[in-house]
Design a protein around this motif. Structure first.
Motif, PDB file in Angstrom:
ATOM      1  N   THR A 150       5.633   2.477  -5.579  1.00 28.94           N
ATOM      2  CA  THR A 150       6.185   2.401  -4.234  1.00 28.94           C
ATOM      3  C   THR A 150       7.604   1.857  -4.344  1.00 28.94           C
ATOM      4  OG1 THR A 150       5.784   1.553  -1.982  1.00 28.94           O
ATOM      5  CG2 THR A 150       5.174   0.096  -3.798  1.00 28.94           C
ATOM      6  N   ASN A 199      -3.944  -2.468   0.797  1.00 29.32           N
ATOM      7  CA  ASN A 199      -4.860  -1.389   1.199  1.00 29.32           C
ATOM      8  C   ASN A 199      -4.926  -0.292   0.144  1.00 29.32           C
ATOM      9  OD1 ASN A 199      -5.524  -2.700   3.574  1.00 29.32           O
ATOM     10  ND2 ASN A 199      -3.868  -1.744   4.719  1.00 29.32           N
ATOM     11  N   TRP A 200      -3.782   0.050  -0.449  1.00 23.52           N
ATOM     12  CA  TRP A 200      -3.763   1.088  -1.482  1.00 23.52           C
ATOM     13  C   TRP A 200      -4.575   0.635  -2.695  1.00 23.52           C
ATOM     14  CZ3 TRP A 200      -2.970   2.289  -6.467  1.00 23.52           C
ATOM     15  CH2 TRP A 200      -2.774   3.642  -6.789  1.00 23.52           C
ATOM     16  N   GLN A 202       7.249  11.814  -2.340  1.00 23.31           N
ATOM     17  CA  GLN A 202       5.836  11.605  -2.052  1.00 23.31           C
ATOM     18  C   GLN A 202       5.002  12.800  -2.509  1.00 23.31           C
ATOM     19  OE1 GLN A 202       6.391  10.297   2.048  1.00 23.31           O
ATOM     20  NE2 GLN A 202       5.872   8.221   1.428  1.00 23.31           N
ATOM     21  N   ASP A 241       0.686  -5.353   3.245  1.00 19.22           N
ATOM     22  CA  ASP A 241      -0.545  -4.713   3.734  1.00 19.22           C
ATOM     23  C   ASP A 241      -0.737  -3.349   3.085  1.00 19.22           C
ATOM     24  OD1 ASP A 241      -1.046  -6.861   5.382  1.00 19.22           O
ATOM     25  OD2 ASP A 241      -0.308  -5.878   7.208  1.00 19.22           O
ATOM     26  N   TYR A 242       0.351  -2.585   2.982  1.00 20.05           N
ATOM     27  CA  TYR A 242       0.265  -1.256   2.365  1.00 20.05           C
ATOM     28  C   TYR A 242      -0.223  -1.365   0.924  1.00 20.05           C
ATOM     29  CZ  TYR A 242       1.658   3.020   0.035  1.00 20.05           C
ATOM     30  OH  TYR A 242       1.656   4.147  -0.752  1.00 20.05           O
ATOM     31  N   ASP A 264       4.284  -5.590   6.372  1.00 24.00           N
ATOM     32  CA  ASP A 264       3.857  -4.179   6.327  1.00 24.00           C
ATOM     33  C   ASP A 264       3.744  -3.708   4.880  1.00 24.00           C
ATOM     34  OD1 ASP A 264       4.169  -4.384   9.048  1.00 24.00           O
ATOM     35  OD2 ASP A 264       5.638  -2.764   9.238  1.00 24.00           O
ATOM     36  N   ILE A 265       4.701  -4.135   4.057  1.00 21.21           N
ATOM     37  CA  ILE A 265       4.712  -3.734   2.647  1.00 21.21           C
ATOM     38  C   ILE A 265       3.519  -4.362   1.926  1.00 21.21           C
ATOM     39  CG2 ILE A 265       6.034  -3.798   0.495  1.00 21.21           C
ATOM     40  CD1 ILE A 265       8.596  -3.876   2.344  1.00 21.21           C
ATOM     41  N   PHE A 318       9.888   2.376   1.674  1.00 23.02           N
ATOM     42  CA  PHE A 318      10.212   1.594   2.866  1.00 23.02           C
ATOM     43  C   PHE A 318      11.719   1.457   3.069  1.00 23.02           C
ATOM     44  CE2 PHE A 318       6.050   0.305   1.370  1.00 23.02           C
ATOM     45  CZ  PHE A 318       5.301   0.383   2.537  1.00 23.02           C
ATOM     46  N   THR A 342      12.215  -3.125   6.901  1.00 20.08           N
ATOM     47  CA  THR A 342      10.763  -3.045   7.087  1.00 20.08           C
ATOM     48  C   THR A 342      10.200  -4.464   6.994  1.00 20.08           C
ATOM     49  OG1 THR A 342      10.701  -0.898   5.972  1.00 20.08           O
ATOM     50  CG2 THR A 342       8.612  -2.075   6.163  1.00 20.08           C
ATOM     51  N   GLY A 396       4.315   6.694  -3.787  1.00 17.69           N
ATOM     52  CA  GLY A 396       3.704   6.179  -2.560  1.00 17.69           C
ATOM     53  C   GLY A 396       4.729   6.013  -1.456  1.00 17.69           C
ATOM     54  N   GLU A 397       4.371   5.226  -0.479  1.00 17.94           N
ATOM     55  CA  GLU A 397       5.249   4.969   0.670  1.00 17.94           C
ATOM     56  C   GLU A 397       6.572   4.366   0.191  1.00 17.94           C
ATOM     57  OE1 GLU A 397       6.257   5.555   4.215  1.00 17.94           O
ATOM     58  OE2 GLU A 397       4.101   5.797   3.887  1.00 17.94           O
TER      59      GLU A 397
END
Length: 139
Positions: free
Chosen positions: A94, A131-132, A108, A127-128, A124-125, A116, A120, A113-114
């Motif tokens: 990422t 979760n990943w 992508q 959490d991403y 949020d980063i 940013f 940002t 991945g995402e």
């Protein structure tokens, strides 16, 4: 006794190439640490090979590249190719920086991945990544 899922998520934060600005990378590294992750910060002027080798040695769950130099279409494809070569299919790549939408979509599609944009929220980063890693890493 801890089981493996109790261990903190390990993230390598890197700066690739001649981009001499690491304030953003340092802010992200600190924020991820504050979110309970273990962060390995490689410092400035790394090559894609140095980043991937460090990620392998440190057994990280995710690699985060901060890039502001405009070289994202060179750096990310090179890192993803090295990761594939070394069988790092369950490691997230990422990053963030100034990356046009069209380039972000191309990256992508290659497996990055995402990505940013500046500004940002660091939560949020975090959490991403969390979760990943939960969804893709097999502990």
């Amino acid at each position: 006794m801890h089981n493996a899922s109790d261990r903190p998520i390990r993230v390598l934060v890197g700066k690739v190439g001649l981009d001499g600005h690491d304030r953003g990378a340092r802010i992200i590294a600190t924020a991820l640490r504050d979110a309970g992750m273990e962060v390995i910060y490689t410092g400035l002027r790394q090559t894609p090979e140095m980043v991937v080798n460090a990620a392998l040695q440190e057994d990280v769950d995710a690699i985060g590249i901060s890039i502001l130099s405009g070289a994202h279409m060179t750096v990310f494809p090179k890192i993803i190719a090295l990761m594939k070569e070394k069988g790092m299919d369950d490691v997230l790549l990422t990053g963030g920086g100034i990356i046009p939408d069209e380039d972000r979509e191309k990256l992508q599609a290659m497996g990055v991945g995402e990505l940013f944009p500046p500004g940002t929220p660091t939560s949020d980063i975090a959490d991403y990544i969390r979760n990943w890693v939960r969804a893709h890493r097999d502990f």
